[in-house]
Structure formats: C-alpha cells, structure tokens
Write a protein that holds these residues in place. Structure first.
Motif, PDB file in Angstrom:
ATOM      1  N   SER B 689      98.227 -44.507  12.507  1.00 47.46           N
ATOM      2  CA  SER B 689      97.079 -43.727  12.023  1.00 47.46           C
ATOM      3  C   SER B 689      96.172 -44.567  11.156  1.00 47.46           C
ATOM      4  O   SER B 689      94.944 -44.388  11.186  1.00 47.46           O
ATOM      5  N   LEU B 692      94.027 -46.247  13.535  1.00 52.26           N
ATOM      6  CA  LEU B 692      92.994 -45.336  14.065  1.00 52.26           C
ATOM      7  C   LEU B 692      91.876 -45.124  13.059  1.00 52.26           C
ATOM      8  O   LEU B 692      90.698 -45.090  13.408  1.00 52.26           O
ATOM      9  N   PHE B 693      92.276 -44.985  11.787  1.00 50.31           N
ATOM     10  CA  PHE B 693      91.244 -44.857  10.743  1.00 50.31           C
ATOM     11  C   PHE B 693      90.329 -46.060  10.762  1.00 50.31           C
ATOM     12  O   PHE B 693      89.100 -45.928  10.633  1.00 50.31           O
ATOM     13  N   CYS B 696      87.871 -45.806  13.526  1.00 56.06           N
ATOM     14  CA  CYS B 696      86.788 -44.887  13.161  1.00 56.06           C
ATOM     15  C   CYS B 696      85.831 -45.552  12.190  1.00 56.06           C
ATOM     16  O   CYS B 696      84.601 -45.457  12.331  1.00 56.06           O
ATOM     17  N   HIS B 699      83.423 -47.939  13.765  1.00 56.27           N
ATOM     18  CA  HIS B 699      82.365 -47.396  14.618  1.00 56.27           C
ATOM     19  C   HIS B 699      81.355 -46.554  13.866  1.00 56.27           C
ATOM     20  O   HIS B 699      80.497 -45.946  14.489  1.00 56.27           O
ATOM     21  N   LEU B 700      81.445 -46.512  12.572  1.00 58.01           N
ATOM     22  CA  LEU B 700      80.414 -45.785  11.820  1.00 58.01           C
ATOM     23  C   LEU B 700      79.065 -46.432  12.057  1.00 58.01           C
ATOM     24  O   LEU B 700      78.962 -47.659  12.154  1.00 58.01           O
TER      25      LEU B 700
END
Lengths: 94, 801
Positions: B689, B692-693, B696, B699-700
């Motif tokens: 996780s 995964l964070f 994310c 891709h901001l």
C-alpha cells in the motif's frame, strides 16, 4: 544473564529506531529518508529476532526473512523511482 | 359475492370494458353503453326502499383480509341508500347529458367514461361500506378519479393546476381521515362502523377521542369544501360541465357530509363536534355566499354557491347533533336540524345539478360563460331559462320550490339553537340565526344575478362567438327532469319524508329511537305566520334591494385586498414549500465530502455519547488488565510520534513514509503480542500500500503539487478529538463490562483433534470459519477486477478521444 543482554540489545535497537525515525521525518532529502527506512527494516529484523528470544518461539523467523526481502525490494523500488521517476517501465514498443 | 356487493363494484367492472366498446363500436357514442348501468343500479337500489322504511338494514360481507379485520362489508341503511340513489340517479342523468355535451369525434370519450365509472363505483363504495378501511380505499379512489376528471383537458394549464390543487387538498384530508380511522380502531378494536357506533359511550371519555374527531373532520371538511379548504372547488370548474354537475355539486362534495352524518352517533355528543361542525359550516355558508356574488363566471358562481350550500348542510348537521343530548324523542324539537340537512341535501343535488347543466348549455350554445358578455338570452333559449329560473329560485329559497321548504327548516333549526341550554349557547347562540339570515340574503342576491344577468337585459351579439340558439332535446332531458323534481319536491315534500328522510334520520340519530319507533317527519308547506316566515320575507325584500343596487356596492369587493385571499395563501404555501425545501436541501447537500463527513462524525459523537450518558454505561474496571511492559510503551511511543507527525509534515512524500513506518510498527506489535501470521501479512500489505500511495503521489498533476502543510481547522480538530475520545471511552467501557468468557478454548482444544492442523489461526480461517475467507477472496477479486476495469476503460476512452 541472557535476559539482561537481550533487554540491553532491545534498548539499543529502540534508540537507533528513534534516531532513524527522526531522520525519516527530518530528511532533508528523500534519499536520506529512504536510507533511514531501509535501516529501520534492518532494525526491525533485529528487534523481531530479539523478541523471538524473549518469547522463546521460532514462529517469528519467517517474519525476519520477509522483512529482509521487503526492505530490499522497497529500497530498490525507491531507488529506481528516484532515478527514473518510474518503478515499472512501459515496454518501449507500446 | 352477493348481488349487493356486485352492484357496488359493477361500475368498476364496466370501466374495464369501456375502451373496447369505444374501439369496436366507434360509430356509436360510448356514453350509450354506459347509460344502462346507472339506471339499472338506480332501480336495484329502489328495491331496498321497503326494507329501510321499516327501519331494517341489509348487511352483506365479502371476506377480504379477515385476519386484519378488513372485510368488504356493505351496509344498506337509510343514509347509505339515500346517497346511493342520488349517485346512481344523478349519475344516469349526467351520463345522458354528457352524451349530447361531449362531441363524439373531438373528445377522448373512452377515458372520460372510464374515469366517470371509476368515480361512480368509488362513490357507491364510500356510502355503502360498513368497514372503515374499505370506505377509506373507496374514498381515495374518488379523489383520484376526481383528479383525472378535473384534468380531463390536460393540455390546458388551468386544468392541470385545478387537478393538482384538488388532489393535494383532498388527499391531505383523506390521509387525516385514515389517521382518525386508525385512532378509532385503537379505541374500539374494530373497523366496523356498526360496532363502533355500538361502543360510542365508551370512547366518549377516551383520551384519543378529540384527536380522532379532529382527524375525521379534516377528511370531511377537505372533501366537502368547507372553510378554509373550499379553495379547490372553484378551480375544479375547469372540468367538463357534466363532471362539475355530477362530482362538484351532487356527489363527491357530499362525501364529507355523508361522513359527518355517519359519524354523528359516534362523536355527536361532544361540544367540540358541535362547535366545529356547526361553526365551520356556518362560516363556510356566509363566506361562500359572499364570494359567489363577486364572480363573473357562471360556473364560478355555482362553485361558490355549492361551497355555501354545503356549509349550510354542514352547520345543520352540527346543530342536529346536539339533539343527541336529549334522551327522549318526545318534544325533541332539535331533530328538525337533521331533517332539514337531509332534505336540503336532496334539494341541493336536484337544483344544483340542473343549474350546472343549464350553465353548460349556455356555454355550449354561446361559447362563453362570462356573465359580462351574456344577456338577453331568454328569447333564444326559453327552456334553459325556465330550468335556470326554477333552479335559482329554489336555491334562493323562494316558494313554491323545494329550496323554500328546506330554507324555512334551516331557519327553524337556527332559531332553536338559542333555546338550547348547553355549550354556552345562551350567549353565543344568537350568532347562528343572524349569520344564517345574512348568508341567505347573499344567496338570494347571487341567485338573482345568475338568472337575470344571463337571460335578461341587453343582448350583446358582438361579444359572442356564435349565434345562440336552444340546445338539442337530448341535452335538455336531464336538466328538465331535475327541474321537474325541484317543483315536485317543492309541492309534495312528503313524498320524501317517509321514504327517504325518516330512514336516513334514524341512521344519523339511532339512539333517540325506541324499539319500533320511527321519526315522524312532516314537512308542511304553510306553517303559519311565525318567525321563519318573516325571516324569509326579510331575505326577499333586502335581497331584492341589494340585487338592484349591486352595481353601486359591488365595487367593495374590488377594494378587498387580494393578499388576504386564501388562494394567495395556498399558492404562497406551495411556492414556499418548494423554495424552502430547495433551500434546505441546498444548505446541507453541499456536494463537498468534507461537510458530509462532518455530519457523519458529529452525529456519531452525539449519538454515542448520548447513549453512554443515558444508559450510564461508562465504567472503568482494571481488575483483569495485564501489566504494561516496557516494550509496549516504546512501541506506543513510536506509533504516537509517527501518527502525530503525519499531521504536521509539509511534504506528502514524508507523510507516506511516516504512514509506512506506523504500519511497520503495528506489525511489530503483532510480533510482541505473538501473532506471527498477522505480522507477516501486515508487513507485505503495508509495503504494497505504501507503494500504491507513491504511485498516486507520482501521478498528481504538476500544478496541484503544492507542498503545503495541512490547514488547521477548529471544527476538524474538535471532531477528530471527539471521535478519538468517544471510541476510547467505549473501548474502555466495553472491556470493563465483559459479560461472558471467550469461546476460544474450544479452538485450542479442537484445532488438531478435529481439523488436523497445528496453526490455529489458519485452521480458523479455512476450516472453522471458512465462509468468511471465501467472501474476503471475493472482495479482493472484485477490487482487482474493478481496478483493471477502471484502468482499461479509461485508456480505451483515451484512444477514442
């Protein structure tokens, strides 16, 4: 005797953990934090091993191996990310 | 199912076949197929007359939901039969009239007759049902079919407005009535009207008596267009004229009258009933008559006059209920009010039906209903004029028509109110005859306006769309029959007294009759020079004077402020309800997740702390708490430092890493508390996780990657502290309130014996409680498929676009 030594060792690990967490928070660069995290992983290995002695149990040896693998993969992934900006690269022909 | 029950639902059954008749026999006006049914029913109900005249009643039951006490029970007694005859008789006349009124090729006849038959069946059901729930079902069906009929010309905006308004008001009343019925059921334990009347003495002192009374009366007042709920009736005039004649003068608006009459034996003895029914009736009477004078549309005059006449009947029923206070029938003069109410009910149905039909003829033959454009029609339509004159004179209360007799009796009843020595009538009783008298003057004035403004005066051909001429014969049959009845009942009133009025009275006032007795109703045409006669003479003289001077004082109406009208109030209420609820919804449905979370968490804190305080559940018991070691304290310190610093760090990257380290510390806790499987899983999952964070984070969008610290908000801080505190308190209390021992001993003993495994956690997961695992697997499958779908669908769309 063994018990005292284990306790001292745990204390030392905790202290180094504190220092590493300080480094994770403080930085200043991402690379510092990643190195600190990797060391935290190693520290966790040590702490888990010491706990196994305290608990007199062999059930936690898997965890030690797992932490080793994860710390390695995590650090490699971070390193790749910092260098390439991407962890899993797309195939060139897509 | 017996013939009686079949007769009640027969209009509903016929309604099913009407569209087929319309389709297959398109050349014949569909109304001809409908016409025989009400005539047959009328004849059938006439056959019940001998039974009701001998004070008997007929009951037939069809079991519908017997376990709930809801059965389709039909009861024919004097009151029900009177209404059934009105419904079928006037129904037949109205259908005959509508055959000539509605053009075959221009109108949607199939829907019209389906709605009309629905209405007729529903109305018969209302007046003949003994079971209140069944009665309520039919009651709502009358509301719906009336809605459909008012909105018959649905392409007109006014029709839709009128239909919606009548629907809202009558359904509001209908629901209130349902509440009243349920309250009565709570009090008596039965839905049967007959049984409820039998227990009326018990419920008189019940605490729910007044609420039930008010609820039932709300239903009656909305349906019968009493003050202040009369406002839907003038707007219902957008319906075709046969509908107005049938529903809005003769039958549906009398459903409320029926309800009041039916419930008089139950509630009649209370003073609340007397003042509400009598007072509201009287107020409606004078209000309606005053506003009828102002109208310029024929049907609007008739609508307000209907309101006013319904008020008259209602006030008579209210006054008549006071007769229940006097036990003996001998010299119980107050029953005359009930006689007058029932008599006027019949009279009103006859003359108002004929007046509506006459107004329809005028509309049909001239193209307008505006009395400012009409005038001098007497020479073109002599028959219509005669019908209108008879109807209007009867409405005004002139001899020798039936309205005269019922008005005389009305005055008698109102004058007698003063002699009652109950309900403080010694002081306030004087209001009754005075208001009644003033209202009668206004009634006289608008009746005269109705006839003379339309049929006499100057003929204005330039304002009319077509050249007026007499209506076809078929259209005139029904109003002529009604007008003839007006005269016949006027000249021979005792035709009705023994056959219809006396049995109906015994249904309204059952307690006053001994065994074998019956009400001796004798309506005399000439009863000597008494106060009622002088009141009538006064009405005629003053009314004539006012009619002559109407152009002078009629302007006062223009000066009355429009804002005070109840229509304005209703429209404002609808408008306010819409804007208000819109504003309310917009005020809390902000579309921002943050505010919804604030509501959820605030509610969470509020409800949990309220429950804790209410149950006095907080308890702190440390007797079975294990001692805290140094390791736990250190780990807690790590977690606390890690979690809190997430709140204060500037960079998102740092917070992700801190979150990861908290997760790893949690896995250390698992190690410490001897849970190796959990620790393994926790480590792997935490790593994934965090990765995964990071994905994310990476891709901001560039321009939003502002690295700022989280803003401090007091509400957020308070709520998060509150949630944390309440959860901690509950956890402490739950631990201190342990009621049972754990069941884990079973697993310890049976893991190897029963399931052949040594790892207890895994044996529980796949053996003892494998079902949970199955569905956790499903959850993971759904999540992964969902992610795959999201990514694939998005990239596909990217290709297309």
């Amino acid at each position: 005797m063994l018990e005292i030594i284990v306790r001292i060792a745990l204390l030392c690990c905790s202290l180094s953990m504190l220092g590493l967490i300080y480094r994770v928070i403080k930085g200043p660069s991402t690379a510092d934090r990643v190195i600190a995290l990797d060391s935290i992983g190693v520290n966790l290995v040590a702490i888990t091993a010491l706990f196994s002695i305290v608990h007199k149990s062999t059930a936690f040896l898997d965890i030690i191996l797992l932490i080793g693998i994860l710390a390695f993969i995590g650090t490699v992934a971070f390193a790749k990310y910092l260098e390439r900006g991407e962890i899993i690269e797309n195939e060139p022909n897509r | 199912m017996s013939y009686l029950l079949l007769a009640i639902v027969s209009p509903l059954l016929l309604a099913i076949f009407i569209p087929f008749f319309h389709k297959w026999f398109g050349r014949v006006h569909t109304g001809w197929f409908v016409l025989p049914l009400p005539i047959l029913l009328f004849a059938y109900f006439l056959s019940y007359l001998p039974e009701t005249m001998s004070q008997k009643r007929v009951m037939e039951t069809f079991e519908w939901i017997p376990s709930l006490g809801m059965n389709f029970t039909a009861k024919v007694d004097g009151l029900g039969l009177l209404f059934a005859l009105l419904i079928t008789g006037i129904g037949a006349l109205v259908i005959l009239y509508s055959i000539y009124y509605l053009a075959k090729d221009k109108e949607k006849l199939n829907t019209f007759y389906v709605y009309l038959l629905l209405f007729m069946g529903a109305m018969l059901g209302v007046v003949l049902s003994d079971n209140l729930i069944v009665m309520y079902a039919f009651w709502e069906l009358t509301s719906f079919s009336s809605f459909l009929l008012i909105g018959y010309w649905y392409e007109r905006e006014r029709s839709r407005y009128g239909a919606q308004k009548s629907m809202l008001i009558t359904v509001f009343g209908g629901l209130a009535m349902l509440g009243g019925i349920i309250l009565l059921y709570v009090m008596t334990g039965t839905f049967s009207m007959t049984e409820i009347i039998g227990t009326s003495d018990e419920i008189f002192n019940h605490p729910l008596f007044v609420p039930a009374l008010v609820c039932i009366l709300l239903g009656a007042f909305t349906k019968s267009a009493q003050f202040p709920f009369y406002i839907w009736l003038p707007d219902a005039m957008e319906a075709p004229t046969p509908v107005s004649a049938y529903l809005h003068s003769a039958t549906m608006v009398k459903a409320g009258i029926y309800l009041v009459a039916r419930f008089t034996p139950v509630f009649g003895e209370s003073s609340v009933w007397f003042w509400l029914v009598g007072g509201v009736g009287l107020l409606t009477l004078i209000w309606g008559s005053m506003f009828a004078v102002k109208q310029t549309d024929l049907k609007a005059i008739l609508a307000f006059s209907t309101v006013s006449q319904l008020g008259l009947i209602m006030s008579l029923l209210g006054v008549g209920a006071a007769a229940l206070h006097f036990e003996a029938l001998d010299d119980n003069i107050y029953t005359v009010a009930v006689t007058a109410a029932i008599f006027h009910l019949i009279n009103h149905a006859t003359f108002k039906g004929s007046l509506f039909m006459a107004a329809g003829i005028v509309d049909h033959e001239t193209g307008t209903r505006d009395i400012r454009k009409l005038g001098g029609l007497m020479q073109f339509m002599p028959i219509t004029f005669t019908i209108s004159a008879i109807g209007a004179f009867s409405m005004a209360g002139l001899p020798p028509f039936n309205g005269f007799l019922s008005k005389e009796m009305f005055f008698t009843a109102m004058v007698q109110v003063r002699e009652m020595n109950i309900f403080n009538l010694e002081t306030w009783g004087i209001l009754f005859p005075v208001l009644a008298w003033v209202a009668s003057i206004f009634t006289f004035v608008y009746s005269m306006i109705l006839v003379f403004k339309t049929f006499t005066g100057k003929y204005q051909p330039e304002k009319l769309d077509q050249k007026p001429h007499e209506a076809p014969v078929g259209m005139l049959i029904s109003p002529v029959i009604l007008a003839a009845l007006v005269v016949i009942f006027g000249l021979f009133p005792n035709l009705l007294s023994g056959t219809l009025i006396s049995p109906a009275m015994s249904a309204v006032l059952p307690d006053l009759l001994g065994a074998g007795e019956e009400f001796d109703v004798h309506i005399s045409f000439w009863h000597g020079p008494n106060i009622e006669l002088f009141m009538t003479i006064g009405v005629i003289l003053l009314g004539f004077f006012l009619f002559k001077t109407y152009p002078k004082w009629g302007k006062i109406y223009g000066k009355l402020p429009q804002k005070l009208s109840l229509n304005r109030f209703y429209d404002g209420l609808i408008e306010k309800a819409q804007t208000g609820s819109n504003r309310l919804t917009n005020s809390y449905m902000t579309g921002s997740i943050r505010s919804y979370l604030v509501y959820i968490f605030t509610f969470f804190i509020f409800i949990l702390s309220a429950a804790l305080i209410r149950e006095n559940a907080f308890k702190l018991d440390t007797s079975n708490v294990s001692s805290i070691g140094i390791y736990e304290m250190v780990l807690v310190l790590f977690i606390v430092v890690g979690s809190i610093s997430i709140l204060f760090v500037k960079s998102r990257m740092t917070s992700i890493i801190l979150l990861g380290s908290v997760g790893y510390t949690v896995s250390l806790f698992y190690v410490l508390f001897r849970a190796p499987d959990l620790a393994l899983t926790q480590l792997v999952i935490e790593t994934i996780s965090v990765a995964l964070f990071l994905v994310c984070f990476y891709h901001l969008p560039k321009y939003r990657k502002l690295e700022t610290r989280m803003r401090f908000r007091l509400t957020n801080a308070l709520i998060s502290i509150g949630v944390g505190a309440i959860v901690t308190i509950i956890a402490l209390s739950a631990h201190s309130n342990k009621l049972f021992d754990s069941i884990s001993q079973y697993y310890v003993e049976n893991t190897y014996v029963e399931a052949a495994g040594k790892n207890m956690v895994n044996v529980i997961l796949v053996d003892f409680r494998g079902f949970d695992t199955l569905f956790e697997i499903t959850v993971l499958a759904i999540a992964s498929l969902g992610i795959y779908g999201m990514i694939r669908l998005k990239s596909d769309r990217g290709k297309q676009g």
